[in-house]
Design a protein around this motif. Structure first.
Motif, PDB file in Angstrom:
ATOM      1  N   LEU A  77       0.815  -1.221   0.000  1.00 25.45           N
ATOM      2  CA  LEU A  77       0.000   0.000   0.000  1.00 25.45           C
ATOM      3  C   LEU A  77       0.847   1.268   0.000  1.00 25.45           C
ATOM      4  O   LEU A  77       0.359   2.331  -0.378  1.00 25.45           O
ATOM      5  CB  LEU A  77      -0.941   0.015   1.208  1.00 25.45           C
ATOM      6  CG  LEU A  77      -2.112  -0.960   1.146  1.00 25.45           C
ATOM      7  CD1 LEU A  77      -2.884  -0.933   2.452  1.00 25.45           C
ATOM      8  CD2 LEU A  77      -3.030  -0.636  -0.007  1.00 25.45           C
ATOM      9  N   SER A  78       2.103   1.160   0.393  1.00 26.44           N
ATOM     10  CA  SER A  78       2.958   2.354   0.396  1.00 26.44           C
ATOM     11  C   SER A  78       3.275   2.826  -1.013  1.00 26.44           C
ATOM     12  O   SER A  78       3.686   3.964  -1.209  1.00 26.44           O
ATOM     13  CB  SER A  78       4.253   2.073   1.167  1.00 26.44           C
ATOM     14  OG  SER A  78       5.062   1.164   0.458  1.00 26.44           O
ATOM     15  N   ILE A  79       3.066   1.989  -2.003  1.00 24.66           N
ATOM     16  CA  ILE A  79       3.290   2.363  -3.396  1.00 24.66           C
ATOM     17  C   ILE A  79       2.103   3.145  -3.958  1.00 24.66           C
ATOM     18  O   ILE A  79       2.249   3.932  -4.896  1.00 24.66           O
ATOM     19  CB  ILE A  79       3.546   1.089  -4.241  1.00 24.66           C
ATOM     20  CG1 ILE A  79       4.767   0.367  -3.712  1.00 24.66           C
ATOM     21  CG2 ILE A  79       3.688   1.398  -5.703  1.00 24.66           C
ATOM     22  CD1 ILE A  79       4.972  -0.992  -4.317  1.00 24.66           C
ATOM     23  N   VAL A  80       0.929   2.964  -3.387  1.00 24.01           N
ATOM     24  CA  VAL A  80      -0.295   3.524  -3.957  1.00 24.01           C
ATOM     25  C   VAL A  80      -0.341   5.049  -3.849  1.00 24.01           C
ATOM     26  O   VAL A  80      -0.712   5.728  -4.812  1.00 24.01           O
ATOM     27  CB  VAL A  80      -1.537   2.881  -3.299  1.00 24.01           C
ATOM     28  CG1 VAL A  80      -2.814   3.516  -3.792  1.00 24.01           C
ATOM     29  CG2 VAL A  80      -1.551   1.389  -3.568  1.00 24.01           C
ATOM     30  N   ASN A  81       0.019   5.621  -2.701  1.00 20.14           N
ATOM     31  CA  ASN A  81      -0.071   7.077  -2.532  1.00 20.14           C
ATOM     32  C   ASN A  81       0.797   7.858  -3.521  1.00 20.14           C
ATOM     33  O   ASN A  81       0.310   8.827  -4.102  1.00 20.14           O
ATOM     34  CB  ASN A  81       0.237   7.477  -1.091  1.00 20.14           C
ATOM     35  CG  ASN A  81      -0.969   7.322  -0.193  1.00 20.14           C
ATOM     36  OD1 ASN A  81      -2.092   7.142  -0.656  1.00 20.14           O
ATOM     37  ND2 ASN A  81      -0.746   7.406   1.101  1.00 20.14           N
ATOM     38  N   TYR A 112       1.662   6.901  -6.472  1.00 17.33           N
ATOM     39  CA  TYR A 112       1.016   6.700  -7.768  1.00 17.33           C
ATOM     40  C   TYR A 112      -0.202   7.616  -7.924  1.00 17.33           C
ATOM     41  O   TYR A 112      -0.381   8.246  -8.971  1.00 17.33           O
ATOM     42  CB  TYR A 112       0.610   5.233  -7.927  1.00 17.33           C
ATOM     43  CG  TYR A 112      -0.126   4.954  -9.210  1.00 17.33           C
ATOM     44  CD1 TYR A 112       0.555   4.917 -10.413  1.00 17.33           C
ATOM     45  CD2 TYR A 112      -1.494   4.718  -9.212  1.00 17.33           C
ATOM     46  CE1 TYR A 112      -0.118   4.665 -11.598  1.00 17.33           C
ATOM     47  CE2 TYR A 112      -2.172   4.468 -10.381  1.00 17.33           C
ATOM     48  CZ  TYR A 112      -1.477   4.439 -11.576  1.00 17.33           C
ATOM     49  OH  TYR A 112      -2.157   4.202 -12.744  1.00 17.33           O
ATOM     50  N   LEU A 113      -1.020   7.693  -6.876  1.00 17.74           N
ATOM     51  CA  LEU A 113      -2.190   8.570  -6.927  1.00 17.74           C
ATOM     52  C   LEU A 113      -1.788  10.044  -6.999  1.00 17.74           C
ATOM     53  O   LEU A 113      -2.432  10.837  -7.687  1.00 17.74           O
ATOM     54  CB  LEU A 113      -3.097   8.327  -5.720  1.00 17.74           C
ATOM     55  CG  LEU A 113      -3.846   7.001  -5.714  1.00 17.74           C
ATOM     56  CD1 LEU A 113      -4.599   6.831  -4.405  1.00 17.74           C
ATOM     57  CD2 LEU A 113      -4.791   6.899  -6.885  1.00 17.74           C
ATOM     58  N   CYS A 129      -9.491   8.645  -2.472  1.00 18.15           N
ATOM     59  CA  CYS A 129      -8.658   7.429  -2.489  1.00 18.15           C
ATOM     60  C   CYS A 129      -7.394   7.623  -1.657  1.00 18.15           C
ATOM     61  O   CYS A 129      -6.991   6.718  -0.919  1.00 18.15           O
ATOM     62  CB  CYS A 129      -8.292   7.068  -3.918  1.00 18.15           C
ATOM     63  SG  CYS A 129      -9.640   6.369  -4.864  1.00 18.15           S
ATOM     64  N   LEU A 130      -6.757   8.789  -1.785  1.00 18.01           N
ATOM     65  CA  LEU A 130      -5.562   9.076  -0.977  1.00 18.01           C
ATOM     66  C   LEU A 130      -5.875   9.006   0.508  1.00 18.01           C
ATOM     67  O   LEU A 130      -5.137   8.391   1.282  1.00 18.01           O
ATOM     68  CB  LEU A 130      -5.014  10.460  -1.315  1.00 18.01           C
ATOM     69  CG  LEU A 130      -4.077  10.588  -2.498  1.00 18.01           C
ATOM     70  CD1 LEU A 130      -3.791  12.058  -2.794  1.00 18.01           C
ATOM     71  CD2 LEU A 130      -2.795   9.857  -2.246  1.00 18.01           C
ATOM     72  N   ILE A 161      -6.684   5.261   1.560  1.00 19.16           N
ATOM     73  CA  ILE A 161      -5.483   4.422   1.653  1.00 19.16           C
ATOM     74  C   ILE A 161      -4.658   4.802   2.883  1.00 19.16           C
ATOM     75  O   ILE A 161      -4.136   3.942   3.594  1.00 19.16           O
ATOM     76  CB  ILE A 161      -4.645   4.537   0.365  1.00 19.16           C
ATOM     77  CG1 ILE A 161      -5.397   3.941  -0.811  1.00 19.16           C
ATOM     78  CG2 ILE A 161      -3.279   3.891   0.527  1.00 19.16           C
ATOM     79  CD1 ILE A 161      -5.640   2.459  -0.722  1.00 19.16           C
ATOM     80  N   THR A 162      -4.555   6.101   3.151  1.00 20.45           N
ATOM     81  CA  THR A 162      -3.795   6.557   4.316  1.00 20.45           C
ATOM     82  C   THR A 162      -4.436   6.072   5.615  1.00 20.45           C
ATOM     83  O   THR A 162      -3.745   5.587   6.525  1.00 20.45           O
ATOM     84  CB  THR A 162      -3.666   8.084   4.305  1.00 20.45           C
ATOM     85  OG1 THR A 162      -3.033   8.483   3.092  1.00 20.45           O
ATOM     86  CG2 THR A 162      -2.874   8.583   5.485  1.00 20.45           C
ATOM     87  N   THR A 168      -3.966   2.227   5.886  1.00 21.24           N
ATOM     88  CA  THR A 168      -2.587   1.907   6.263  1.00 21.24           C
ATOM     89  C   THR A 168      -2.354   2.199   7.742  1.00 21.24           C
ATOM     90  O   THR A 168      -1.705   1.418   8.444  1.00 21.24           O
ATOM     91  CB  THR A 168      -1.597   2.709   5.398  1.00 21.24           C
ATOM     92  OG1 THR A 168      -1.860   2.426   4.021  1.00 21.24           O
ATOM     93  CG2 THR A 168      -0.160   2.339   5.715  1.00 21.24           C
TER      94      THR A 168
END
Length: 98
Positions: free
Chosen positions: A30-34, A36-37, A60-61, A64-65, A68
Protein backbone atom coordinates in the motif's frame (compact mmCIF):
# COMPACT_ATOMS: atom_id res chain seq x y z
CA UNK A 1 19.04 -29.62 16.39
CA UNK A 2 19.45 -25.91 17.10
CA UNK A 3 16.68 -25.08 14.64
CA UNK A 4 14.23 -27.37 16.45
CA UNK A 5 15.18 -25.79 19.75
CA UNK A 6 14.65 -22.29 18.34
CA UNK A 7 11.39 -23.31 16.64
CA UNK A 8 10.05 -24.62 19.95
CA UNK A 9 10.07 -21.05 21.28
CA UNK A 10 8.33 -19.70 18.17
CA UNK A 11 5.70 -22.43 17.87
CA UNK A 12 3.13 -20.88 20.26
CA UNK A 13 3.34 -17.61 18.33
CA UNK A 14 3.27 -18.91 14.75
CA UNK A 15 -0.22 -17.49 14.10
CA UNK A 16 0.88 -14.05 15.24
CA UNK A 17 4.05 -14.29 13.19
CA UNK A 18 2.10 -15.23 10.05
CA UNK A 19 -0.41 -12.42 10.63
CA UNK A 20 2.42 -9.96 11.25
CA UNK A 21 4.15 -10.96 8.02
CA UNK A 22 0.88 -10.67 6.09
CA UNK A 23 0.09 -7.23 7.50
CA UNK A 24 3.64 -6.00 6.93
CA UNK A 25 3.52 -7.16 3.31
CA UNK A 26 0.16 -5.44 2.82
CA UNK A 27 1.47 -2.19 4.31
CA UNK A 28 4.52 -2.34 2.03
CA UNK A 29 2.29 -2.88 -1.00
CA UNK A 30 0.00 0.00 0.00
CA UNK A 31 2.96 2.35 0.40
CA UNK A 32 3.29 2.36 -3.40
CA UNK A 33 -0.30 3.52 -3.96
CA UNK A 34 -0.07 7.08 -2.53
CA UNK A 35 2.82 8.22 -4.79
CA UNK A 36 1.02 6.70 -7.77
CA UNK A 37 -2.19 8.57 -6.93
CA UNK A 38 -0.23 11.79 -6.40
CA UNK A 39 1.27 11.36 -9.85
CA UNK A 40 -2.20 10.87 -11.28
CA UNK A 41 -3.34 14.10 -9.64
CA UNK A 42 -0.46 15.99 -11.22
CA UNK A 43 -0.69 14.33 -14.64
CA UNK A 44 -4.41 13.76 -15.11
CA UNK A 45 -5.94 16.58 -13.09
CA UNK A 46 -3.56 19.54 -13.05
CA UNK A 47 -1.84 19.14 -16.42
CA UNK A 48 -4.74 17.62 -18.38
CA UNK A 49 -7.38 19.84 -16.76
CA UNK A 50 -9.74 17.01 -15.78
CA UNK A 51 -10.75 18.51 -12.46
CA UNK A 52 -13.76 16.22 -12.05
CA UNK A 53 -11.30 13.43 -11.07
CA UNK A 54 -9.84 15.41 -8.15
CA UNK A 55 -12.43 14.57 -5.44
CA UNK A 56 -12.27 10.86 -6.25
CA UNK A 57 -8.48 10.77 -6.21
CA UNK A 58 -8.27 12.72 -2.95
CA UNK A 59 -10.82 10.36 -1.39
CA UNK A 60 -8.66 7.43 -2.49
CA UNK A 61 -5.56 9.08 -0.98
CA UNK A 62 -7.34 9.61 2.33
CA UNK A 63 -8.82 6.11 2.32
CA UNK A 64 -5.48 4.42 1.65
CA UNK A 65 -3.79 6.56 4.32
CA UNK A 66 -6.45 5.71 6.92
CA UNK A 67 -6.39 2.01 6.01
CA UNK A 68 -2.59 1.91 6.26
CA UNK A 69 -2.77 3.62 9.65
CA UNK A 70 -5.33 1.07 10.81
CA UNK A 71 -3.08 -1.80 9.71
CA UNK A 72 -0.11 -0.27 11.54
CA UNK A 73 -2.25 0.10 14.65
CA UNK A 74 -3.22 -3.58 14.38
CA UNK A 75 0.41 -4.61 14.17
CA UNK A 76 1.40 -2.53 17.17
CA UNK A 77 -1.50 -3.41 19.45
CA UNK A 78 -2.87 -6.83 18.57
CA UNK A 79 0.41 -8.55 17.78
CA UNK A 80 2.25 -7.51 20.94
CA UNK A 81 3.89 -10.47 22.55
CA UNK A 82 3.76 -10.88 26.31
CA UNK A 83 7.06 -10.26 28.06
CA UNK A 84 7.90 -13.69 29.45
CA UNK A 85 11.48 -13.74 28.25
CA UNK A 86 13.19 -13.58 31.66
CA UNK A 87 11.41 -16.67 32.98
CA UNK A 88 11.79 -18.51 29.65
CA UNK A 89 15.52 -17.92 29.40
CA UNK A 90 16.59 -18.06 33.02
CA UNK A 91 13.94 -20.30 34.51
CA UNK A 92 11.48 -19.53 37.28
CA UNK A 93 14.15 -18.54 39.81
CA UNK A 94 15.19 -15.43 37.89
CA UNK A 95 18.00 -13.43 39.45
CA UNK A 96 19.91 -10.42 38.18
CA UNK A 97 23.04 -12.54 37.69
CA UNK A 98 21.34 -14.63 35.01
Amino acid sequence: MAVKWFYSFLKPYRGRIALGLLLTTLIAALSIVNPYLSGMIVDDVIQAGRYHLLPRLIACLLGITLFTGLLRFCIRSFLRLPLKTSSMICGEGYTASC
